[in-house]
Design a protein around this motif. Structure first.
Motif, PDB file in Angstrom:
ATOM      1  N   PHE A  31      15.811  13.628  -0.925  1.00 38.18           N
ATOM      2  CA  PHE A  31      16.772  14.457  -1.642  1.00 38.18           C
ATOM      3  C   PHE A  31      18.195  14.063  -1.292  1.00 38.18           C
ATOM      4  O   PHE A  31      19.077  14.017  -2.159  1.00 38.18           O
ATOM      5  N   LYS A  32      18.433  13.790  -0.041  1.00 36.10           N
ATOM      6  CA  LYS A  32      19.781  13.393   0.378  1.00 36.10           C
ATOM      7  C   LYS A  32      20.226  12.150  -0.375  1.00 36.10           C
ATOM      8  O   LYS A  32      21.373  12.058  -0.853  1.00 36.10           O
ATOM      9  N   ASP A  33      19.310  11.190  -0.521  1.00 41.62           N
ATOM     10  CA  ASP A  33      19.634   9.964  -1.243  1.00 41.62           C
ATOM     11  C   ASP A  33      19.811  10.225  -2.743  1.00 41.62           C
ATOM     12  O   ASP A  33      20.733   9.693  -3.371  1.00 41.62           O
ATOM     13  N   MET A  34      18.930  11.047  -3.311  1.00 38.66           N
ATOM     14  CA  MET A  34      19.003  11.300  -4.752  1.00 38.66           C
ATOM     15  C   MET A  34      20.324  11.948  -5.145  1.00 38.66           C
ATOM     16  O   MET A  34      20.889  11.656  -6.203  1.00 38.66           O
ATOM     17  N   LEU A  35      20.835  12.808  -4.289  1.00 40.96           N
ATOM     18  CA  LEU A  35      22.080  13.499  -4.601  1.00 40.96           C
ATOM     19  C   LEU A  35      23.293  12.579  -4.480  1.00 40.96           C
ATOM     20  O   LEU A  35      24.394  12.943  -4.901  1.00 40.96           O
ATOM     21  N   ALA A  36      23.083  11.385  -3.926  1.00 39.18           N
ATOM     22  CA  ALA A  36      24.188  10.437  -3.778  1.00 39.18           C
ATOM     23  C   ALA A  36      24.082   9.243  -4.721  1.00 39.18           C
ATOM     24  O   ALA A  36      25.015   8.456  -4.826  1.00 39.18           O
ATOM     25  N   LEU A  37      22.930   9.115  -5.386  1.00 39.94           N
ATOM     26  CA  LEU A  37      22.698   7.942  -6.222  1.00 39.94           C
ATOM     27  C   LEU A  37      23.260   8.119  -7.637  1.00 39.94           C
ATOM     28  O   LEU A  37      23.251   9.240  -8.169  1.00 39.94           O
ATOM     29  N   PRO A  38      23.687   7.033  -8.275  1.00 35.78           N
ATOM     30  CA  PRO A  38      24.010   7.099  -9.696  1.00 35.78           C
ATOM     31  C   PRO A  38      22.730   7.288 -10.510  1.00 35.78           C
ATOM     32  O   PRO A  38      21.634   6.979 -10.041  1.00 35.78           O
ATOM     33  N   THR A  39      22.879   7.791 -11.705  1.00 31.93           N
ATOM     34  CA  THR A  39      21.726   8.110 -12.544  1.00 31.93           C
ATOM     35  C   THR A  39      20.791   6.926 -12.729  1.00 31.93           C
ATOM     36  O   THR A  39      19.566   7.071 -12.738  1.00 31.93           O
ATOM     37  N   SER A  40      21.340   5.734 -12.857  1.00 29.87           N
ATOM     38  CA  SER A  40      20.525   4.549 -13.132  1.00 29.87           C
ATOM     39  C   SER A  40      19.570   4.207 -12.004  1.00 29.87           C
ATOM     40  O   SER A  40      18.599   3.478 -12.214  1.00 29.87           O
ATOM     41  N   LEU A  41      19.818   4.703 -10.795  1.00 32.26           N
ATOM     42  CA  LEU A  41      18.981   4.378  -9.642  1.00 32.26           C
ATOM     43  C   LEU A  41      18.045   5.507  -9.226  1.00 32.26           C
ATOM     44  O   LEU A  41      17.327   5.389  -8.239  1.00 32.26           O
ATOM     45  N   LEU A  42      18.042   6.601  -9.974  1.00 37.41           N
ATOM     46  CA  LEU A  42      17.185   7.725  -9.623  1.00 37.41           C
ATOM     47  C   LEU A  42      15.721   7.398  -9.917  1.00 37.41           C
ATOM     48  O   LEU A  42      15.423   6.611 -10.816  1.00 37.41           O
ATOM     49  N   PRO A  43      14.797   8.018  -9.178  1.00 40.15           N
ATOM     50  CA  PRO A  43      13.366   7.800  -9.447  1.00 40.15           C
ATOM     51  C   PRO A  43      12.999   8.239 -10.862  1.00 40.15           C
ATOM     52  O   PRO A  43      13.682   9.069 -11.471  1.00 40.15           O
ATOM     53  N   ALA A  44      11.909   7.690 -11.363  1.00 37.32           N
ATOM     54  CA  ALA A  44      11.455   8.025 -12.714  1.00 37.32           C
ATOM     55  C   ALA A  44      11.209   9.522 -12.849  1.00 37.32           C
ATOM     56  O   ALA A  44      10.580  10.144 -11.983  1.00 37.32           O
ATOM     57  N   GLY A  45      11.692  10.096 -13.918  1.00 38.24           N
ATOM     58  CA  GLY A  45      11.471  11.515 -14.189  1.00 38.24           C
ATOM     59  C   GLY A  45      12.458  12.446 -13.529  1.00 38.24           C
ATOM     60  O   GLY A  45      12.410  13.662 -13.748  1.00 38.24           O
ATOM     61  N   VAL A  46      13.363  11.914 -12.703  1.00 45.23           N
ATOM     62  CA  VAL A  46      14.342  12.750 -11.988  1.00 45.23           C
ATOM     63  C   VAL A  46      15.708  12.595 -12.635  1.00 45.23           C
ATOM     64  O   VAL A  46      16.143  11.478 -12.934  1.00 45.23           O
ATOM     65  N   THR A  47      16.385  13.704 -12.869  1.00 43.57           N
ATOM     66  CA  THR A  47      17.780  13.664 -13.308  1.00 43.57           C
ATOM     67  C   THR A  47      18.602  14.592 -12.432  1.00 43.57           C
ATOM     68  O   THR A  47      18.110  15.622 -11.957  1.00 43.57           O
ATOM     69  N   VAL A  48      19.839  14.207 -12.180  1.00 45.34           N
ATOM     70  CA  VAL A  48      20.756  15.004 -11.362  1.00 45.34           C
ATOM     71  C   VAL A  48      22.036  15.202 -12.157  1.00 45.34           C
ATOM     72  O   VAL A  48      22.554  14.269 -12.768  1.00 45.34           O
ATOM     73  N   GLY A  49      22.535  16.416 -12.180  1.00 46.72           N
ATOM     74  CA  GLY A  49      23.775  16.690 -12.900  1.00 46.72           C
ATOM     75  C   GLY A  49      24.430  17.953 -12.392  1.00 46.72           C
ATOM     76  O   GLY A  49      24.177  18.395 -11.265  1.00 46.72           O
ATOM     77  N   THR A  50      25.269  18.547 -13.212  1.00 50.89           N
ATOM     78  CA  THR A  50      25.932  19.796 -12.843  1.00 50.89           C
ATOM     79  C   THR A  50      25.749  20.808 -13.964  1.00 50.89           C
ATOM     80  O   THR A  50      25.515  20.449 -15.118  1.00 50.89           O
ATOM     81  N   THR A  51      25.819  22.048 -13.609  1.00 51.58           N
ATOM     82  CA  THR A  51      25.727  23.129 -14.571  1.00 51.58           C
ATOM     83  C   THR A  51      26.595  24.278 -14.086  1.00 51.58           C
ATOM     84  O   THR A  51      27.127  24.250 -12.975  1.00 51.58           O
ATOM     85  N   VAL A  52      26.753  25.265 -14.906  1.00 54.65           N
ATOM     86  CA  VAL A  52      27.465  26.484 -14.519  1.00 54.65           C
ATOM     87  C   VAL A  52      26.464  27.621 -14.506  1.00 54.65           C
ATOM     88  O   VAL A  52      25.793  27.893 -15.513  1.00 54.65           O
ATOM     89  N   VAL A  53      26.324  28.276 -13.376  1.00 55.11           N
ATOM     90  CA  VAL A  53      25.392  29.388 -13.209  1.00 55.11           C
ATOM     91  C   VAL A  53      26.164  30.626 -12.792  1.00 55.11           C
ATOM     92  O   VAL A  53      26.823  30.630 -11.743  1.00 55.11           O
ATOM     93  N   ASP A  54      26.121  31.654 -13.611  1.00 58.49           N
ATOM     94  CA  ASP A  54      26.843  32.897 -13.333  1.00 58.49           C
ATOM     95  C   ASP A  54      28.313  32.635 -13.016  1.00 58.49           C
ATOM     96  O   ASP A  54      28.896  33.206 -12.084  1.00 58.49           O
ATOM     97  N   GLY A  55      28.892  31.698 -13.777  1.00 58.85           N
ATOM     98  CA  GLY A  55      30.312  31.402 -13.630  1.00 58.85           C
ATOM     99  C   GLY A  55      30.664  30.448 -12.512  1.00 58.85           C
ATOM    100  O   GLY A  55      31.841  30.170 -12.275  1.00 58.85           O
ATOM    101  N   GLU A  56      29.656  29.921 -11.810  1.00 62.91           N
ATOM    102  CA  GLU A  56      29.914  29.019 -10.697  1.00 62.91           C
ATOM    103  C   GLU A  56      29.309  27.648 -10.978  1.00 62.91           C
ATOM    104  O   GLU A  56      28.203  27.536 -11.509  1.00 62.91           O
ATOM    105  N   LYS A  57      30.040  26.602 -10.591  1.00 61.30           N
ATOM    106  CA  LYS A  57      29.548  25.235 -10.753  1.00 61.30           C
ATOM    107  C   LYS A  57      28.433  24.984  -9.744  1.00 61.30           C
ATOM    108  O   LYS A  57      28.529  25.350  -8.575  1.00 61.30           O
ATOM    109  N   CYS A  58      27.359  24.345 -10.206  1.00 56.02           N
ATOM    110  CA  CYS A  58      26.176  24.171  -9.353  1.00 56.02           C
ATOM    111  C   CYS A  58      25.491  22.853  -9.705  1.00 56.02           C
ATOM    112  O   CYS A  58      25.409  22.473 -10.876  1.00 56.02           O
ATOM    113  N   THR A  59      25.029  22.141  -8.692  1.00 54.70           N
ATOM    114  CA  THR A  59      24.243  20.933  -8.925  1.00 54.70           C
ATOM    115  C   THR A  59      22.863  21.314  -9.445  1.00 54.70           C
ATOM    116  O   THR A  59      22.259  22.285  -8.978  1.00 54.70           O
ATOM    117  N   VAL A  60      22.355  20.554 -10.393  1.00 53.94           N
ATOM    118  CA  VAL A  60      21.005  20.791 -10.917  1.00 53.94           C
ATOM    119  C   VAL A  60      20.203  19.495 -10.825  1.00 53.94           C
ATOM    120  O   VAL A  60      20.674  18.420 -11.178  1.00 53.94           O
TER     121      VAL A  60
END
Length: 337
Positions: free
Chosen positions: A53-82
Motif C-alpha cells: 500500500f505504501k508503494d501504491m500510494l506513491a506510484l504513478p497510475t501507469s505503474l499500479l498493479p492490474a485492477g488497482v486505481t488511486v485517485g482523490t475524491t471529496v467525502v463530506d466536504g473533505e478531500k480524501c484519497t481513494v
C-alpha cells in the motif's frame, strides 16, 4: 503522496448506502472502494502495515498493479484519497477489523476459534492469508498461515476425524497454490476427492454470494487419484483386520476379528456398490462393527486394534498422499507435518 495523475471522482460517489456500517471512520483519510462497498480508514495505518500500500500510494497510475486505481475524491466536504481494489469486500472487512482494532485481540480470537475447526472462522483465516500475502501484511499473514497448518496437522487418535468440510478444503487448496505452500495440499486434496467425499461439488458459494471453484489442475488430480484411493482403502482395512490376534482370550477375539473382516472388506471390494473411500479409516472406526468389536475384544486386543494398527495405517497413508496427488516438494510436506 498522491500520484501526479490522480483520478478525480465526483463528490457523491460514496453515498451512505455504499459506506460500510462498521468500517467507515468519519475522519479517515483514505477510502478503499472494493466491489460495491466503501471503507474509510486512515492512510497512515495501511502504510504502516502494508509496504505494498505504501508503494501504491506513491506510484504513478501507469505503474499500479492490474485492477488497482488511486485517485482523490471529496467525502463530506473533505478531500480524501481513494483506492479501488479488485478484491472481495467480505475479505477486506475481515482484515480491516484486525488493522483498525490494532491490538491483535480480533486476530487472536479468530486464530483460536479456527483451530477448533469452526468453519466460519476458518474462512476468516483464509481471508487473512489471501490478503496478507497479496499486500504483504506480514504479521497477519504469518500468524494465520501457522494457525491453518495447525488445523491441518495430522491427528492419529482413534476418534480423529476430518477437521474441514470438503467445500472449505477446496479453498485451502487454492490458497496453497496462491501462496506457494505445498504442505497444505495433500490433506485438503484428499477431502476434495469425490471418492472420499461423494457430495463434493467442486465449488463453494461464500456468504456474499461469490462462487469459488477448485482450480482445474487440482480437480483433475483429485479425479485421477480415485483408483489409488480404492486400493489404499482396501490395503488399510486389510492390514487392520486380517492379521491374527494372539491373547489370553484366544478364539473369542479372533472370531470377532474374522467377523470384522467378513463385514468390512466386501464393502470395499464390491465395485457394484462402492461407498466413500476411507483410506484414513475415519468412518470405518465409527462403524457399528467397530463398536461391537470394542465390546467383544479383550483390552489387549482392542488396544492393538484401535491404537497400534489404526495409527500405523493412518501414518502410512498420510505419507503417501503427496505422491498420490502428484504433489511436488514431498520433503517439505513431511517436514511440516
Amino acid at each position: 503522496m498522491i500520484p501526479d495523475d490522480p483520478i478525480t471522482c465526483i463528490p457523491d460517489e460514496f453515498p451512505p448506502e455504499r459506506r460500510d456500517a462498521e468500517l467507515w471512520i468519519e475522519d479517515g483519510t483514505l477510502v478503499l472502494a472494493v466491489e460495491d462497498t466503501a471503507f474509510r480508514v486512515y492512510k497512515g495505518l495501511l502504510k504502516i502495515h502494508s509496504p505494498v500500500f505504501k508503494d501504491m500510494l506513491a506510484l504513478p497510475t501507469s505503474l499500479l498493479p492490474a485492477g488497482v486505481t488511486v485517485g482523490t475524491t471529496v467525502v463530506d466536504g473533505e478531500k480524501c484519497t481513494v483506492v479501488r481494489l479488485p478484491d472481495s469486500a467480505r475479505e477486506w472487512r475481515y482484515v480491516l477489523r484486525v488493522l483498525v482494532v490494532g491490538d491483535g485481540r480480533t486476530l487472536k480470537c479468530v486464530l483460536n476459534l479456527s483451530r477448533s475447526g469452526s468453519d466460519l472462522f476458518l474462512m476468516v483465516l483464509l481471508a487473512y492469508i489471501r490478503l496478507g500475502h497479496k499486500y504483504k501484511i506480514e504479521d497477519v499473514y504469518r500468524r494465520s498461515l501457522k494457525a491453518l497448518k495447525g488445523v491441518l496437522k495430522p491427528r492419529w487418535s482413534f476418534s480423529a476425524r476430518p477437521r474441514l468440510l470438503p467445500s472449505y478444503a477446496l479453498c485451502v487448496v487454492n490458497i496453497a497454490r496462491l501462496t506457494g505452500e505445498p504442505s497444505l495440499l495433500p490433506y485438503a486434496m484428499l477431502l476434495c476427492s469425490r471418492g472420499v467425499s461423494p457430495a463434493f461439488t467442486g465449488y463453494i458459494v461464500h456468504s456474499d454470494g461469490k462462487k469459488e471453484d477448485l482450480n482445474e489442475e487440482d480437480d483433475t488430480r483429485c479425479i485421477q487419484a480415485t483408483r489409488k484411493l480404492v486400493l489404499l482403502t482396501l490395503s488399510a482395512i486389510t492390514e487392520v483386520v486380517l492379521p491374527p490376534m494372539t491373547c489370553k482370550e484366544g478364539r473369542k477375539c479372533q472370531k470377532m476379528m474374522d467377523t470384522l473382516a467378513r463385514t468390512l472388506l466386501p464393502t470395499v471390494m464390491n465395485p457394484m456398490s462402492p461407498g466413500p473411500m476411507d483410506p484414513m479409516l475415519w468412518s470405518v472406526v465409527r462403524s457399528e462393527e467397530f463398536r461391537l468389536a470394542q465390546k467383544m475384544l479383550c483390552a489387549s486386543c482392542w488396544d492393538q486394534l484401535s491404537f497400534f494398527r489404526v495409527r500405523k495405517q493412518r501414518e502410512e497413508v498420510w505419507n503417501m498422499l503427496p505422491s498420490l496427488f502428484d504433489i511436488s516438494s514431498d520433503e517439505e510436506y513431511k517436514a511440516n507435518h
